[in-house]
Design a protein around this motif. Structure first.
Motif, mmCIF file in Angstrom:
data_model
loop_
_atom_site.group_PDB
_atom_site.id
_atom_site.type_symbol
_atom_site.label_atom_id
_atom_site.label_comp_id
_atom_site.label_asym_id
_atom_site.label_seq_id
_atom_site.Cartn_x
_atom_site.Cartn_y
_atom_site.Cartn_z
ATOM 1 N N GLY A 15 0.798 -1.225 0.000
ATOM 2 C CA GLY A 15 0.000 0.000 0.000
ATOM 3 C C GLY A 15 0.825 1.265 0.000
ATOM 4 N N GLY A 16 2.130 1.143 0.173
ATOM 5 C CA GLY A 16 3.013 2.294 0.162
ATOM 6 C C GLY A 16 3.053 3.096 1.448
ATOM 7 N N GLN A 17 2.383 2.609 2.508
ATOM 8 C CA GLN A 17 2.387 3.363 3.765
ATOM 9 C C GLN A 17 3.727 3.270 4.498
ATOM 10 O OE1 GLN A 17 -0.004 0.939 3.273
ATOM 11 N NE2 GLN A 17 -1.885 2.072 3.005
ATOM 12 N N LEU A 18 4.502 2.249 4.222
ATOM 13 C CA LEU A 18 5.797 2.057 4.863
ATOM 14 C C LEU A 18 6.845 1.851 3.782
ATOM 15 C CD1 LEU A 18 7.591 1.556 7.366
ATOM 16 C CD2 LEU A 18 6.896 -0.846 7.258
ATOM 17 N N VAL A 57 13.418 5.229 7.301
ATOM 18 C CA VAL A 57 12.087 4.639 7.440
ATOM 19 C C VAL A 57 11.068 5.763 7.253
ATOM 20 C CG1 VAL A 57 10.507 3.400 8.962
ATOM 21 C CG2 VAL A 57 12.972 2.938 9.071
ATOM 22 N N THR A 58 10.162 5.582 6.298
ATOM 23 C CA THR A 58 9.152 6.591 6.012
ATOM 24 C C THR A 58 7.761 5.996 6.166
ATOM 25 O OG1 THR A 58 10.639 7.651 4.425
ATOM 26 C CG2 THR A 58 8.309 8.245 4.288
ATOM 27 N N LEU A 59 6.918 6.674 6.918
ATOM 28 C CA LEU A 59 5.507 6.320 7.061
ATOM 29 C C LEU A 59 4.690 7.345 6.300
ATOM 30 C CD1 LEU A 59 5.381 5.585 10.893
ATOM 31 C CD2 LEU A 59 5.514 3.928 9.030
ATOM 32 N N ARG A 105 9.390 10.659 8.658
ATOM 33 C CA ARG A 105 10.615 9.946 8.283
ATOM 34 C C ARG A 105 11.611 9.994 9.432
ATOM 35 N NH1 ARG A 105 13.518 7.875 4.175
ATOM 36 N NH2 ARG A 105 15.706 8.403 3.983
ATOM 37 N N CYS A 106 12.274 8.862 9.625
ATOM 38 C CA CYS A 106 13.327 8.760 10.635
ATOM 39 C C CYS A 106 14.496 8.021 9.984
ATOM 40 C CB CYS A 106 12.816 7.993 11.851
ATOM 41 S SG CYS A 106 13.975 8.006 13.220
#
Length: 98
Positions: free
Chosen positions: A38-41, A57-59, A74-75
Protein backbone atom coordinates in the motif's frame (compact mmCIF):
# COMPACT_ATOMS: atom_id res chain seq x y z
CA UNK A 1 3.90 -7.20 4.25
CA UNK A 2 5.23 -7.99 0.81
CA UNK A 3 6.41 -5.78 -2.00
CA UNK A 4 8.93 -5.40 -4.79
CA UNK A 5 12.39 -4.10 -3.93
CA UNK A 6 14.94 -2.10 -5.87
CA UNK A 7 16.93 -5.29 -6.31
CA UNK A 8 14.33 -6.52 -8.80
CA UNK A 9 10.68 -7.30 -9.39
CA UNK A 10 10.57 -10.20 -6.95
CA UNK A 11 8.24 -9.94 -3.99
CA UNK A 12 9.89 -10.14 -0.59
CA UNK A 13 8.86 -9.73 3.02
CA UNK A 14 10.29 -7.05 5.27
CA UNK A 15 12.19 -9.59 7.41
CA UNK A 16 13.79 -11.07 4.27
CA UNK A 17 14.77 -7.58 3.07
CA UNK A 18 16.40 -6.84 6.42
CA UNK A 19 18.17 -10.22 6.45
CA UNK A 20 19.60 -9.38 3.01
CA UNK A 21 20.90 -6.07 4.37
CA UNK A 22 22.57 -7.89 7.25
CA UNK A 23 24.09 -10.45 4.88
CA UNK A 24 25.55 -7.58 2.83
CA UNK A 25 27.70 -6.38 5.72
CA UNK A 26 30.65 -5.82 3.37
CA UNK A 27 28.63 -3.26 1.41
CA UNK A 28 26.67 -2.72 -1.78
CA UNK A 29 26.46 0.02 -4.38
CA UNK A 30 23.59 2.49 -4.45
CA UNK A 31 20.37 2.33 -2.45
CA UNK A 32 18.32 -0.72 -1.55
CA UNK A 33 14.63 -0.01 -1.06
CA UNK A 34 11.55 -1.80 0.22
CA UNK A 35 7.92 -0.63 0.14
CA UNK A 36 4.78 -2.15 1.54
CA UNK A 37 2.12 -2.98 -1.04
CA UNK A 38 0.00 0.00 0.00
CA UNK A 39 3.01 2.29 0.16
CA UNK A 40 2.39 3.36 3.76
CA UNK A 41 5.80 2.06 4.86
CA UNK A 42 9.03 2.48 2.91
CA UNK A 43 12.63 1.70 3.80
CA UNK A 44 15.80 2.78 2.04
CA UNK A 45 19.28 1.57 2.97
CA UNK A 46 22.72 2.81 2.00
CA UNK A 47 26.06 1.28 2.91
CA UNK A 48 28.84 3.85 3.32
CA UNK A 49 31.64 1.39 2.54
CA UNK A 50 33.18 2.10 5.95
CA UNK A 51 31.09 -0.24 8.10
CA UNK A 52 27.81 1.63 8.54
CA UNK A 53 24.31 1.31 7.12
CA UNK A 54 22.00 4.32 6.98
CA UNK A 55 18.42 3.07 7.19
CA UNK A 56 15.64 5.52 6.36
CA UNK A 57 12.09 4.64 7.44
CA UNK A 58 9.15 6.59 6.01
CA UNK A 59 5.51 6.32 7.06
CA UNK A 60 2.81 7.78 4.82
CA UNK A 61 -0.87 8.46 5.18
CA UNK A 62 -2.85 5.31 4.28
CA UNK A 63 -4.37 5.37 0.81
CA UNK A 64 -1.83 7.81 -0.62
CA UNK A 65 1.33 7.26 -2.62
CA UNK A 66 4.78 8.82 -2.43
CA UNK A 67 3.83 11.62 -4.86
CA UNK A 68 0.86 12.70 -2.77
CA UNK A 69 0.95 15.80 -0.57
CA UNK A 70 -0.59 13.94 2.39
CA UNK A 71 1.32 13.66 5.65
CA UNK A 72 4.45 11.58 6.06
CA UNK A 73 6.99 10.98 8.80
CA UNK A 74 10.61 9.95 8.28
CA UNK A 75 13.33 8.76 10.63
CA UNK A 76 16.90 7.81 9.74
CA UNK A 77 18.91 5.28 11.73
CA UNK A 78 22.63 4.66 11.59
CA UNK A 79 23.51 0.99 12.13
CA UNK A 80 26.85 -0.71 12.32
CA UNK A 81 27.13 -3.09 9.36
CA UNK A 82 27.40 -6.63 10.61
CA UNK A 83 26.31 -7.52 14.13
CA UNK A 84 24.10 -4.49 14.83
CA UNK A 85 22.27 -4.80 11.49
CA UNK A 86 21.91 -8.55 12.04
CA UNK A 87 20.48 -7.98 15.54
CA UNK A 88 18.08 -5.33 14.20
CA UNK A 89 16.85 -7.70 11.47
CA UNK A 90 16.39 -10.54 13.99
CA UNK A 91 14.59 -8.38 16.56
CA UNK A 92 12.26 -6.76 14.02
CA UNK A 93 11.49 -10.18 12.51
CA UNK A 94 10.56 -11.49 15.96
CA UNK A 95 8.36 -8.44 16.58
CA UNK A 96 6.52 -8.91 13.30
CA UNK A 97 5.89 -12.59 14.07
CA UNK A 98 4.31 -11.77 17.46
Amino acid sequence: MDTATSAGPQVTTLPVFLDELAAGWAGWPGVRTWRSLGGQLALDARHDGRGHVTLGVTLRRPGHDADDTGWSARCVFLLEAGEETTRFARDLGALLEA
